[in-house]
Design an enzyme around this catalytic site. Sequence first.
Site, PDB file in Angstrom:
ATOM      1  N   GLU A   1       3.670  57.402 -72.247  1.00  0.00           N
ATOM      2  CA  GLU A   1       4.729  57.758 -71.280  1.00  0.00           C
ATOM      3  C   GLU A   1       4.591  59.191 -70.739  1.00  0.00           C
ATOM      4  OE1 GLU A   1       5.006  54.652 -72.743  1.00  0.00           O
ATOM      5  OE2 GLU A   1       6.775  54.404 -71.509  1.00  0.00           O
TER       6      GLU A   1
ATOM      7  N   ARG B   1       1.615  54.549 -80.453  1.00  0.00           N
ATOM      8  CA  ARG B   1       1.975  54.035 -79.122  1.00  0.00           C
ATOM      9  C   ARG B   1       0.922  54.514 -78.150  1.00  0.00           C
ATOM     10  NH1 ARG B   1       7.509  53.637 -76.685  1.00  0.00           N
ATOM     11  NH2 ARG B   1       7.141  52.534 -74.730  1.00  0.00           N
TER      12      ARG B   1
ATOM     13  N   HIS C   1       6.329  59.000 -67.283  1.00  0.00           N
ATOM     14  CA  HIS C   1       7.653  59.105 -66.653  1.00  0.00           C
ATOM     15  C   HIS C   1       7.556  59.565 -65.203  1.00  0.00           C
ATOM     16  CE1 HIS C   1       9.896  57.877 -70.022  1.00  0.00           C
ATOM     17  NE2 HIS C   1       9.651  58.933 -70.772  1.00  0.00           N
TER      18      HIS C   1
ATOM     19  N   GLN D   1      22.200  51.240 -66.512  1.00  0.00           N
ATOM     20  CA  GLN D   1      23.383  52.019 -66.128  1.00  0.00           C
ATOM     21  C   GLN D   1      24.081  52.737 -67.285  1.00  0.00           C
ATOM     22  OE1 GLN D   1      24.448  48.741 -62.906  1.00  0.00           O
ATOM     23  NE2 GLN D   1      26.168  50.088 -63.221  1.00  0.00           N
TER      24      GLN D   1
HETATM   25  P1  FAD Z   1      35.679  41.353 -59.190  1.00  0.00           P
HETATM   26  O1  FAD Z   1      34.286  41.145 -59.611  1.00  0.00           O
HETATM   27  O2  FAD Z   1      35.938  41.583 -57.753  1.00  0.00           O
HETATM   28  O3  FAD Z   1      36.536  40.094 -59.688  1.00  0.00           O
HETATM   29  C1  FAD Z   1      37.862  39.866 -59.314  1.00  0.00           C
HETATM   30  C2  FAD Z   1      38.143  38.373 -59.428  1.00  0.00           C
HETATM   31  O4  FAD Z   1      39.538  38.151 -59.274  1.00  0.00           O
HETATM   32  C3  FAD Z   1      37.458  37.548 -58.351  1.00  0.00           C
HETATM   33  O5  FAD Z   1      36.702  36.515 -58.953  1.00  0.00           O
HETATM   34  C4  FAD Z   1      38.622  36.988 -57.528  1.00  0.00           C
HETATM   35  O6  FAD Z   1      38.339  35.703 -57.003  1.00  0.00           O
HETATM   36  C5  FAD Z   1      39.724  36.939 -58.566  1.00  0.00           C
HETATM   37  N1  FAD Z   1      41.092  36.956 -58.027  1.00  0.00           N
HETATM   38  C6  FAD Z   1      41.646  37.855 -57.177  1.00  0.00           C
HETATM   39  N2  FAD Z   1      42.944  37.570 -56.955  1.00  0.00           N
HETATM   40  C7  FAD Z   1      43.229  36.463 -57.691  1.00  0.00           C
HETATM   41  C8  FAD Z   1      44.416  35.693 -57.898  1.00  0.00           C
HETATM   42  N3  FAD Z   1      45.572  36.005 -57.337  1.00  0.00           N
HETATM   43  N4  FAD Z   1      44.327  34.612 -58.717  1.00  0.00           N
HETATM   44  C9  FAD Z   1      43.168  34.253 -59.310  1.00  0.00           C
HETATM   45  N5  FAD Z   1      42.027  34.947 -59.143  1.00  0.00           N
HETATM   46  C10 FAD Z   1      42.061  36.055 -58.359  1.00  0.00           C
HETATM   47  N6  FAD Z   1      28.000  46.772 -60.308  1.00  0.00           N
HETATM   48  C11 FAD Z   1      27.178  47.312 -61.181  1.00  0.00           C
HETATM   49  O7  FAD Z   1      27.643  47.877 -62.169  1.00  0.00           O
HETATM   50  N7  FAD Z   1      25.824  47.271 -61.027  1.00  0.00           N
HETATM   51  C12 FAD Z   1      25.265  46.657 -59.975  1.00  0.00           C
HETATM   52  O8  FAD Z   1      24.045  46.649 -59.853  1.00  0.00           O
HETATM   53  C13 FAD Z   1      26.105  46.037 -59.040  1.00  0.00           C
HETATM   54  N8  FAD Z   1      25.581  45.413 -57.981  1.00  0.00           N
HETATM   55  C14 FAD Z   1      26.420  44.807 -57.093  1.00  0.00           C
HETATM   56  C15 FAD Z   1      25.868  44.142 -56.002  1.00  0.00           C
HETATM   57  C16 FAD Z   1      26.689  43.511 -55.101  1.00  0.00           C
HETATM   58  C17 FAD Z   1      26.073  42.814 -53.936  1.00  0.00           C
HETATM   59  C18 FAD Z   1      28.092  43.545 -55.280  1.00  0.00           C
HETATM   60  C19 FAD Z   1      28.999  42.846 -54.301  1.00  0.00           C
HETATM   61  C20 FAD Z   1      28.652  44.214 -56.347  1.00  0.00           C
HETATM   62  C21 FAD Z   1      27.813  44.861 -57.249  1.00  0.00           C
HETATM   63  N9  FAD Z   1      28.322  45.575 -58.327  1.00  0.00           N
HETATM   64  C22 FAD Z   1      27.489  46.128 -59.236  1.00  0.00           C
HETATM   65  C23 FAD Z   1      29.763  45.815 -58.475  1.00  0.00           C
HETATM   66  C24 FAD Z   1      30.391  44.927 -59.538  1.00  0.00           C
HETATM   67  O9  FAD Z   1      30.095  43.580 -59.275  1.00  0.00           O
HETATM   68  C25 FAD Z   1      31.878  45.193 -59.566  1.00  0.00           C
HETATM   69  O10 FAD Z   1      32.089  46.522 -59.957  1.00  0.00           O
HETATM   70  C26 FAD Z   1      32.587  44.277 -60.535  1.00  0.00           C
HETATM   71  O11 FAD Z   1      32.397  42.931 -60.179  1.00  0.00           O
HETATM   72  C27 FAD Z   1      34.082  44.579 -60.546  1.00  0.00           C
HETATM   73  O12 FAD Z   1      34.686  43.714 -61.464  1.00  0.00           O
HETATM   74  P2  FAD Z   1      36.192  43.249 -61.353  1.00  0.00           P
HETATM   75  O13 FAD Z   1      36.362  42.240 -62.428  1.00  0.00           O
HETATM   76  O14 FAD Z   1      37.084  44.442 -61.344  1.00  0.00           O
HETATM   77  O15 FAD Z   1      36.356  42.595 -59.922  1.00  0.00           O
HETATM   78  P1  NAP Z   2      30.254  52.926 -52.169  1.00  0.00           P
HETATM   79  O1  NAP Z   2      29.133  53.219 -53.072  1.00  0.00           O
HETATM   80  O2  NAP Z   2      31.503  53.675 -52.297  1.00  0.00           O
HETATM   81  O3  NAP Z   2      29.687  53.082 -50.692  1.00  0.00           O
HETATM   82  C1  NAP Z   2      30.480  52.894 -49.576  1.00  0.00           C
HETATM   83  C2  NAP Z   2      29.714  53.340 -48.345  1.00  0.00           C
HETATM   84  O4  NAP Z   2      30.542  53.150 -47.223  1.00  0.00           O
HETATM   85  C3  NAP Z   2      29.300  54.780 -48.366  1.00  0.00           C
HETATM   86  O5  NAP Z   2      27.989  54.852 -47.839  1.00  0.00           O
HETATM   87  C4  NAP Z   2      30.300  55.465 -47.436  1.00  0.00           C
HETATM   88  O6  NAP Z   2      29.564  56.514 -46.873  1.00  0.00           O
HETATM   89  C5  NAP Z   2      30.691  54.358 -46.474  1.00  0.00           C
HETATM   90  N1  NAP Z   2      32.075  54.391 -46.032  1.00  0.00           N
HETATM   91  C6  NAP Z   2      33.193  54.629 -46.765  1.00  0.00           C
HETATM   92  N2  NAP Z   2      34.298  54.540 -45.995  1.00  0.00           N
HETATM   93  C7  NAP Z   2      33.890  54.233 -44.752  1.00  0.00           C
HETATM   94  C8  NAP Z   2      34.557  53.995 -43.511  1.00  0.00           C
HETATM   95  N3  NAP Z   2      35.884  54.073 -43.419  1.00  0.00           N
HETATM   96  N4  NAP Z   2      33.805  53.721 -42.437  1.00  0.00           N
HETATM   97  C9  NAP Z   2      32.470  53.651 -42.506  1.00  0.00           C
HETATM   98  N5  NAP Z   2      31.785  53.858 -43.644  1.00  0.00           N
HETATM   99  C10 NAP Z   2      32.491  54.142 -44.748  1.00  0.00           C
HETATM  100  O7  NAP Z   2      30.663  51.392 -52.274  1.00  0.00           O
HETATM  101  P2  NAP Z   2      29.807  50.070 -52.249  1.00  0.00           P
HETATM  102  O8  NAP Z   2      28.451  50.254 -51.704  1.00  0.00           O
HETATM  103  O9  NAP Z   2      30.709  49.102 -51.593  1.00  0.00           O
HETATM  104  O10 NAP Z   2      29.681  49.700 -53.753  1.00  0.00           O
HETATM  105  C11 NAP Z   2      30.836  49.419 -54.531  1.00  0.00           C
HETATM  106  C12 NAP Z   2      30.592  49.744 -55.956  1.00  0.00           C
HETATM  107  O11 NAP Z   2      29.672  48.806 -56.513  1.00  0.00           O
HETATM  108  C13 NAP Z   2      29.972  51.111 -56.071  1.00  0.00           C
HETATM  109  O12 NAP Z   2      30.920  52.026 -56.591  1.00  0.00           O
HETATM  110  C14 NAP Z   2      28.803  50.921 -56.955  1.00  0.00           C
HETATM  111  O13 NAP Z   2      28.918  51.711 -58.133  1.00  0.00           O
HETATM  112  C15 NAP Z   2      28.783  49.464 -57.334  1.00  0.00           C
HETATM  113  N6  NAP Z   2      27.409  49.015 -57.131  1.00  0.00           N
HETATM  114  C16 NAP Z   2      26.475  49.490 -57.935  1.00  0.00           C
HETATM  115  C17 NAP Z   2      25.172  49.139 -57.747  1.00  0.00           C
HETATM  116  C18 NAP Z   2      24.106  49.663 -58.643  1.00  0.00           C
HETATM  117  O14 NAP Z   2      22.947  49.428 -58.415  1.00  0.00           O
HETATM  118  N7  NAP Z   2      24.436  50.347 -59.695  1.00  0.00           N
HETATM  119  C19 NAP Z   2      24.826  48.299 -56.717  1.00  0.00           C
HETATM  120  C20 NAP Z   2      25.824  47.817 -55.893  1.00  0.00           C
HETATM  121  C21 NAP Z   2      27.105  48.204 -56.107  1.00  0.00           C
HETATM  122  P3  NAP Z   2      30.092  57.504 -45.735  1.00  0.00           P
HETATM  123  O15 NAP Z   2      31.510  57.779 -46.103  1.00  0.00           O
HETATM  124  O16 NAP Z   2      29.189  58.686 -45.808  1.00  0.00           O
HETATM  125  O17 NAP Z   2      29.905  56.760 -44.473  1.00  0.00           O
HETATM  126 FE1  SF4 Z   3      20.867  49.180 -70.694  1.00  0.00          FE
HETATM  127 FE2  SF4 Z   3      22.703  47.372 -71.340  1.00  0.00          FE
HETATM  128 FE3  SF4 Z   3      21.873  47.570 -68.801  1.00  0.00          FE
HETATM  129 FE4  SF4 Z   3      20.301  46.562 -70.736  1.00  0.00          FE
HETATM  130  S1  SF4 Z   3      22.203  45.685 -69.960  1.00  0.00           S
HETATM  131  S2  SF4 Z   3      19.706  48.039 -69.202  1.00  0.00           S
HETATM  132  S3  SF4 Z   3      20.844  47.833 -72.455  1.00  0.00           S
HETATM  133  S4  SF4 Z   3      22.962  49.118 -69.969  1.00  0.00           S
END
Ligand code: FAD
Ligand code: NAP
Ligand code: SF4
Length: 670
Positions: free
Chosen positions: A165, A215, A253, A340
Amino acid sequence: MTYPHLLAPLDLGHLSLPNRVLMGSMHTGLEDRARDFDKLAAYFAERARGGVGLIVTGGFAPSIEGWLAPFAGRLSMPWHVARHRKVTRAVHAEGGRICLQILHAGRYGYHPLSVAPSAIKSPITPFKPRALGARGIARTIEDFVNCARKAQDAGYDGVEVMGSEGYLINQFLVERSNQRSDNWGGSVEKRQRFPVEIVRRMRAAVGPGFLIIYRLSMLDLVEAGQSWPEIVALAKKIESAGASLLNTGIGWHEARVPTIVTSVPRAAFTWVTRRLKGEVTLPLITTNRINMPEIAERVLAAGDADMVSMARPLLADPHWVRKASEDRSDDINTCIACNQACLDHVFENKRASCLVNPRACHETELVVGPAGVRKRIAVVGAGPAGLSCATTLAERGHAVSLFEQAAQIGGQFNMAKRIPGKEEFAETLRYYARRIDQLKLDLRLSTMATAVSLQGFDDVVLATGVTPRSITIPGSEDANVLSYIDVLRDNAAVGPRVAIIGAGGIGFDVAEFLVERAPSPTTDIARWAREWGVDTTLTQRAGLAIPAPEAPLRQIWLLQRSPGKPGKRLNRTTGWVHRATLKAKHVTMLGGVAYERIDEQGLHVRIDDEPHLLAVDTIVVCAGQEPNRGLQAELVSAGIKTHLIGGADVAAELDAKRAIEQGMRLANAI
Ligand code: FAD
Ligand code: NAP
Ligand code: SF4
């Protein structure tokens, strides 16, 4: 037996391992202070109880010069030994075996006392190392030997010498970081003397009944790294010097090829270890992106190696081996390789944990026990927060009803798992589906919870997630303006030229979804290796070939309002991979953009106060989210005890790490 190769014992002469699983070395942040060793011992003991064949600790420096960071974990003084005995005793009490990793950071040391073969700064640290003199080299070799002796005193079953590494030993092996002209540089033979002397003298000092794992960097993945014949020659010398096992190291790295992130295909590098088979007689350990028993069994059955090393998968599920041996692979809480809560934390100087298992490294603090009073609890929303909360509540004996308005569990993870390179996220949903079954939880799919339907519960947990933020500029109501949900969940048609508004995690993910051709490169090791420039023939030095990314499926502009390059706020250890992926697909990434209007010509913006037209067919809005907690006010006024978790609590900077941990911690407190 479903996994005969994985579960076969391994005879190492004086010691027989019960199976072929090595828990690979991983820094947790508990190594650095004496007061954390009880926690470290509990963390390892739980993995030993889970049946892992052999454990390797995180890296300990053999000297102050070898520190990774100021005051990092070190085993060099007599008074260090006692704290390590806590770890070895705890592991042995569970019937486990454990080796100490000896890691000298060399020029990767994040402190001004760092040393290296030559005074050449690494591209990833701010400190220029001091070149070791001949006496300094002799003393460093003695430091390694002293550390191994102390490990033996402390009750370890052996040591792992970290030779890969890009750390000190690796730095000695190549001209890139070793430009000496004395006995320790100038030719391959002289550069290889350093690790060989370490292992030879260490074996002489510790005797035959003590494991020395070496390693070996088998694929440097940096320019002017080692050639394959050099690596084979070194492996043979290390064997003759007295090592017991050879572990695989992939990539320095500072390499610009990803080696462990979730978009790297499973078992993407075991072919490298296989190439060493027949060259040495020592058992070989292979590594990187092996996370499920089926994969490990396939690798071992194919003869790629004699053992598999997994670090993060055992953070995610300490009972991985026991579940595999009971043929319960479906019960495994799978590591999704997100980094993460583990590596990102370590790089931020925080204690490691795991996104899917917040108890990891908190075994003595986050103890899930039976509830004092059994309650009837409704959890609304089966996203990561609700799933974690509902299953933990049920484990504690509460009667739980889980409401989900969609026809399936998972919330936003159902979109995340569709992103090329994020397929692993489906495993978390498989795991929770299984837990729901096992706990006989009252799951009500396709059921929108209302203030009325929630009457009669003692507590209600709102895990209702978020609603996407929309934008309001002229034209933003047009049919060609979509949200990420339209694209990722509802398969809306997207044209060949796309502007993405918002460049957070979701904006980047949507861009990857729209440029990548199906099936995802993550499903095909050869295609992935071609795209990233990994030479699978091993004819090129360091295993590097010229990257050959495939043409993008669409032309994309990824935009944000804030100044600077998009992607700066992505996660520490994975953000660079996302940025590099989009760069290779010719995505135009722009900061400092003001959105003006949308019409039939496309998206009109101002950049540096100059008007520009982006002639796109589709605009996808990824502008963040707002909490979805409309139910809260009604429930509170009806006198129902209501809790908020996940996105329903705080939408800003929400991720699944926070959602899952918050769900578990709340469930443990009710
Ligand atoms: P949500 O996942 O939004 O779940 C809420 C649930 O509540 C939904 O299933 C909805 O249908 C249900 N619900 C709402 N109202 C009601 C109601 N009245 N009755 C019954 N059901 C209801 N996070 C990461 O950490 N790493 C990542 O790499 C990552 N990648 C992402 C990529 C994408 C494309 C997206 C969209 C998100 C990603 N996220 C990632 C973000 C992550 O998925 C969210 O932070 C996480 O899902 C939030 O969890 P939550 O349970 O709070 O909400
Ligand atoms: P986010 O990370 O908060 O990004 C939102 C984006 O929208 C920013 O680029 C912001 O930049 C822009 N924005 C905010 N308000 C706006 C407005 N009113 N008009 C136009 N642009 C606006 O949120 P997200 O991409 O929706 O992701 C949601 C969460 O999911 C994140 O907090 C992230 O941690 C999680 N997630 C994580 C991963 C991962 O790989 N770890 C992957 C996907 C999602 P400007 O304000 O500069 O325009
Ligand atoms: Fe690290 Fe857990 Fe994500 Fe695996 S699932 S990469 S152990 S944080």
